[in-house]
Scaffold this motif. Structure first.
Motif, PDB file in Angstrom:
ATOM      1  N   ALA A 130       0.831  -1.211   0.000  1.00  0.00           N
ATOM      2  CA  ALA A 130       0.000   0.000   0.000  1.00  0.00           C
ATOM      3  C   ALA A 130       0.865   1.260   0.000  1.00  0.00           C
ATOM      4  O   ALA A 130       0.575   2.218  -0.724  1.00  0.00           O
ATOM      5  CB  ALA A 130      -0.933  -0.003   1.205  1.00  0.00           C
ATOM      6  N   SER A 132       0.924   3.945  -3.012  1.00  0.00           N
ATOM      7  CA  SER A 132       0.569   5.315  -2.657  1.00  0.00           C
ATOM      8  C   SER A 132       1.678   6.284  -3.039  1.00  0.00           C
ATOM      9  O   SER A 132       1.422   7.357  -3.586  1.00  0.00           O
ATOM     10  CB  SER A 132       0.271   5.410  -1.163  1.00  0.00           C
ATOM     11  N   HIS A 177      -2.274   5.444   3.863  1.00  0.00           N
ATOM     12  CA  HIS A 177      -2.610   4.245   3.092  1.00  0.00           C
ATOM     13  C   HIS A 177      -1.948   3.002   3.674  1.00  0.00           C
ATOM     14  O   HIS A 177      -2.506   1.905   3.603  1.00  0.00           O
ATOM     15  CB  HIS A 177      -2.223   4.435   1.627  1.00  0.00           C
ATOM     16  N   TYR A 185      -6.644  -0.334   0.973  1.00  0.00           N
ATOM     17  CA  TYR A 185      -6.187   0.587  -0.063  1.00  0.00           C
ATOM     18  C   TYR A 185      -5.723  -0.170  -1.304  1.00  0.00           C
ATOM     19  O   TYR A 185      -5.989   0.252  -2.428  1.00  0.00           O
ATOM     20  CB  TYR A 185      -5.062   1.489   0.441  1.00  0.00           C
TER      21      TYR A 185
END
Length: 66
Positions: free
Chosen positions: A34, A38, A51, A58
């Protein structure tokens, strides 16, 4: 002097230890994934941390929306 542990009890202990390891590694991998996604999308440390806390949620959101 060693204590004899019945086979059934040994199997239960091994399974319990294996399941803890899987959960621990799964959570860590989800967070790293994640954070990586991100960062590549937003280039923001704050969003990467947020995130990372949501980890797999996510990752699934990103997979559905892309």
């Amino acid at each position: 002097m060693s204590r004899h542990i019945p086979e059934n009890n040994r199997t239960k202990k091994v399974k319990r230890m294996e399941s803890k390891t899987v959960v621990k590694n799964g959570i860590g991998f989800g967070s790293v994934l994640a954070i990586t996604i991100s960062w590549s999308v937003n280039h923001s440390i704050l969003w990467a941390i947020i995130h990372g806390c949501f980890s797999w949620l996510y990752v699934i959101y990103y997979a559905i929306t892309r």
